[in-house]
Design a protein around this motif. Structure first.
Motif, mmCIF file in Angstrom:
data_model
loop_
_atom_site.group_PDB
_atom_site.id
_atom_site.type_symbol
_atom_site.label_atom_id
_atom_site.label_comp_id
_atom_site.label_asym_id
_atom_site.label_seq_id
_atom_site.Cartn_x
_atom_site.Cartn_y
_atom_site.Cartn_z
ATOM 1 N N ASP A 150 0.910 -1.313 0.159
ATOM 2 C CA ASP A 150 0.017 -0.004 0.103
ATOM 3 C C ASP A 150 1.031 1.107 -0.034
ATOM 4 O OD1 ASP A 150 -2.272 -1.427 0.148
ATOM 5 O OD2 ASP A 150 -2.717 -0.971 2.143
ATOM 6 N N LEU A 151 0.621 2.133 -0.874
ATOM 7 C CA LEU A 151 1.403 3.370 -0.870
ATOM 8 C C LEU A 151 0.434 4.542 -0.392
ATOM 9 C CD1 LEU A 151 3.128 3.067 -4.489
ATOM 10 C CD2 LEU A 151 3.924 2.411 -2.011
ATOM 11 N N ARG A 152 0.849 4.869 0.619
ATOM 12 C CA ARG A 152 -0.306 6.039 1.308
ATOM 13 C C ARG A 152 0.248 7.569 0.609
ATOM 14 N NH1 ARG A 152 0.253 4.538 7.478
ATOM 15 N NH2 ARG A 152 -1.267 2.630 7.484
ATOM 16 N N VAL A 153 -0.781 8.226 0.035
ATOM 17 C CA VAL A 153 -0.361 9.314 -0.641
ATOM 18 C C VAL A 153 -1.377 10.624 -0.096
ATOM 19 C CG1 VAL A 153 0.378 8.027 -3.126
ATOM 20 C CG2 VAL A 153 -2.066 8.874 -2.609
ATOM 21 N N PRO A 154 -0.925 11.774 -0.391
ATOM 22 C CA PRO A 154 -1.728 12.976 0.293
ATOM 23 C C PRO A 154 -2.992 13.195 -0.613
ATOM 24 C CG PRO A 154 0.510 13.768 -0.684
ATOM 25 C CD PRO A 154 0.348 12.072 -0.691
ATOM 26 N N ALA A 155 -2.862 12.868 -2.205
ATOM 27 C CA ALA A 155 -3.951 12.890 -2.714
ATOM 28 C C ALA A 155 -3.887 11.976 -4.047
ATOM 29 C CB ALA A 155 -4.051 14.330 -3.345
ATOM 30 N N MET A 156 -5.203 11.496 -4.507
ATOM 31 C CA MET A 156 -5.316 10.475 -5.384
ATOM 32 C C MET A 156 -4.338 10.964 -6.611
ATOM 33 S SD MET A 156 -5.543 7.178 -5.728
ATOM 34 C CE MET A 156 -6.492 6.826 -4.354
ATOM 35 N N GLU A 157 -4.751 12.179 -7.155
ATOM 36 C CA GLU A 157 -4.052 12.743 -8.321
ATOM 37 C C GLU A 157 -3.051 13.638 -7.580
ATOM 38 O OE1 GLU A 157 -3.583 12.064 -11.362
ATOM 39 O OE2 GLU A 157 -5.535 10.749 -11.572
ATOM 40 N N PRO A 158 -1.751 13.798 -7.996
ATOM 41 C CA PRO A 158 -1.201 13.028 -9.017
ATOM 42 C C PRO A 158 -0.569 11.923 -9.096
ATOM 43 C CG PRO A 158 0.313 14.880 -8.315
ATOM 44 C CD PRO A 158 -0.823 14.885 -7.489
ATOM 45 N N ALA A 159 -0.711 11.413 -7.747
ATOM 46 C CA ALA A 159 -0.018 10.009 -7.550
ATOM 47 C C ALA A 159 -0.511 8.939 -8.616
ATOM 48 C CB ALA A 159 -0.353 9.447 -6.287
ATOM 49 N N LEU A 160 -1.810 8.885 -8.966
ATOM 50 C CA LEU A 160 -2.222 7.948 -9.798
ATOM 51 C C LEU A 160 -1.853 8.082 -11.021
ATOM 52 C CD1 LEU A 160 -4.286 5.457 -10.414
ATOM 53 C CD2 LEU A 160 -6.074 6.957 -10.447
ATOM 54 N N GLY A 161 -1.760 9.343 -11.636
ATOM 55 C CA GLY A 161 -1.392 9.630 -12.923
ATOM 56 C C GLY A 161 0.129 9.367 -13.172
ATOM 57 N N ARG A 162 1.034 9.438 -12.150
ATOM 58 C CA ARG A 162 2.415 9.229 -12.046
ATOM 59 C C ARG A 162 2.810 7.530 -12.404
ATOM 60 N NH1 ARG A 162 7.007 8.504 -9.182
ATOM 61 N NH2 ARG A 162 5.995 7.967 -7.021
ATOM 62 N N GLU A 171 -0.277 -6.807 -7.496
ATOM 63 C CA GLU A 171 -1.195 -5.873 -7.054
ATOM 64 C C GLU A 171 -0.566 -4.918 -5.976
ATOM 65 O OE1 GLU A 171 -1.923 -9.092 -6.737
ATOM 66 O OE2 GLU A 171 -3.391 -9.369 -8.409
ATOM 67 N N PHE A 172 -0.867 -3.626 -6.199
ATOM 68 C CA PHE A 172 -0.530 -2.618 -4.988
ATOM 69 C C PHE A 172 -1.779 -1.746 -4.974
ATOM 70 C CE2 PHE A 172 1.430 -0.787 -8.483
ATOM 71 C CZ PHE A 172 1.212 0.680 -8.587
ATOM 72 N N CYS A 173 -1.759 -0.721 -3.836
ATOM 73 C CA CYS A 173 -2.879 -0.064 -3.627
ATOM 74 C C CYS A 173 -2.319 1.541 -3.481
ATOM 75 C CB CYS A 173 -3.751 -0.483 -2.576
ATOM 76 S SG CYS A 173 -4.656 -1.678 -2.700
ATOM 77 N N LEU A 174 -2.771 2.484 -3.904
ATOM 78 C CA LEU A 174 -2.804 4.017 -3.718
ATOM 79 C C LEU A 174 -3.695 4.113 -2.867
ATOM 80 C CD1 LEU A 174 -1.847 5.713 -6.870
ATOM 81 C CD2 LEU A 174 -0.235 5.032 -5.233
ATOM 82 N N ILE A 175 -3.583 4.794 -1.648
ATOM 83 C CA ILE A 175 -4.551 5.087 -0.694
ATOM 84 C C ILE A 175 -4.343 6.574 -0.041
ATOM 85 C CG2 ILE A 175 -5.291 4.717 1.933
ATOM 86 C CD1 ILE A 175 -4.350 1.693 1.237
ATOM 87 N N VAL A 176 -5.361 7.209 -0.033
ATOM 88 C CA VAL A 176 -5.232 8.537 0.508
ATOM 89 C C VAL A 176 -5.568 8.290 1.962
ATOM 90 C CG1 VAL A 176 -6.453 10.886 0.684
ATOM 91 C CG2 VAL A 176 -6.055 9.812 -1.852
ATOM 92 N N PHE A 177 -4.678 8.658 2.678
ATOM 93 C CA PHE A 177 -4.787 8.068 4.219
ATOM 94 C C PHE A 177 -4.471 9.631 5.077
ATOM 95 C CE2 PHE A 177 -2.618 6.501 8.060
ATOM 96 C CZ PHE A 177 -3.643 5.480 8.496
ATOM 97 N N ASP A 178 -5.523 9.487 5.943
ATOM 98 C CA ASP A 178 -5.596 10.752 6.742
ATOM 99 C C ASP A 178 -4.971 10.530 8.018
ATOM 100 O OD1 ASP A 178 -7.454 9.649 8.149
ATOM 101 O OD2 ASP A 178 -8.998 11.024 7.638
ATOM 102 N N GLY A 179 -4.768 9.524 8.286
ATOM 103 C CA GLY A 179 -3.985 9.166 9.590
ATOM 104 C C GLY A 179 -4.809 8.741 10.709
#
Length: 122
Positions: free
Chosen positions: A71-83, A113-121
Motif C-alpha cells: 500500500d502506498l499512502r499518498v496525500p492526494a489520489m492525483e497526481p500520484a495515480l497519474g504518475r 497488485e498494489f494500492c494507492l491510498i489517501v490516508f488521513d492518519g
C-alpha cells in the motif's frame, strides 16, 4: 531461552524481469537501486526510513491474486495515480471508497497488485 527479534524487515517481490521491475519500483517509491546480484536486485530508501524492496527473479509465472501487497499512502489520489500509471502501472479498480478511505487498486508491469491510498492518519 531469549527471544530473537529481527533487526530489520525486507519485502521480497518475485518477478520474471527484475531489471524492468527495478526501474518501475525505484521510480514509484523514490528508491535507488542499491545492489544487483542475480537473481536479486535490492531497492532502498535513500533516507533509510522504509524497508528494502528485494526483487527476486523466479522462473514460474505469477498465478492468481497476491496474498500480500504494497500500500502506498499518498496525500492526494492525483497526481500520484497519474504518475504510477505513466510509469507502467494499470488500474484494476477504483478510485473508490474503501470503508471511508479513497483507494485505487493497481498492478505493476508484471501484474503484482498494489494500492494507492489517501490516508488521513485516523
Amino acid at each position: 531461552m531469549a527471544a530473537v527479534t529481527p533487526s530489520e524487515m525486507v519485502m521480497v517481490l518475485d518477478c520474471a524481469d527484475r531489471e524492468a521491475l527495478a526501474e518501475f519500483w525505484s521510480q514509484a517509491l523514490g528508491y535507488r537501486i542499491a545492489r544487483t546480484s542475480p537473481p536479486y536486485t535490492a531497492l532502498t530508501d535513500p533516507e533509510g526510513r522504509t524497508p528494502e524492496l528485494l526483487l527476486q527473479e523466479v522462473p514460474e509465472p505469477k498465478r492468481g491474486k497476491n496474498r500480500m501487497h504494497i500500500d502506498l499512502r499518498v496525500p492526494a489520489m492525483e497526481p500520484a495515480l497519474g504518475r504510477v500509471v505513466a510509469l507502467g502501472a494499470r488500474v484494476l479498480r477504483g478510485p473508490s471508497d474503501d470503508a471511508g478511505t479513497l483507494t485505487t487498486v493497481l498492478a505493476d508491469p508484471e501484474g503484482n497488485e498494489f494500492c494507492l491510498i489517501v490516508f488521513d492518519g485516523a
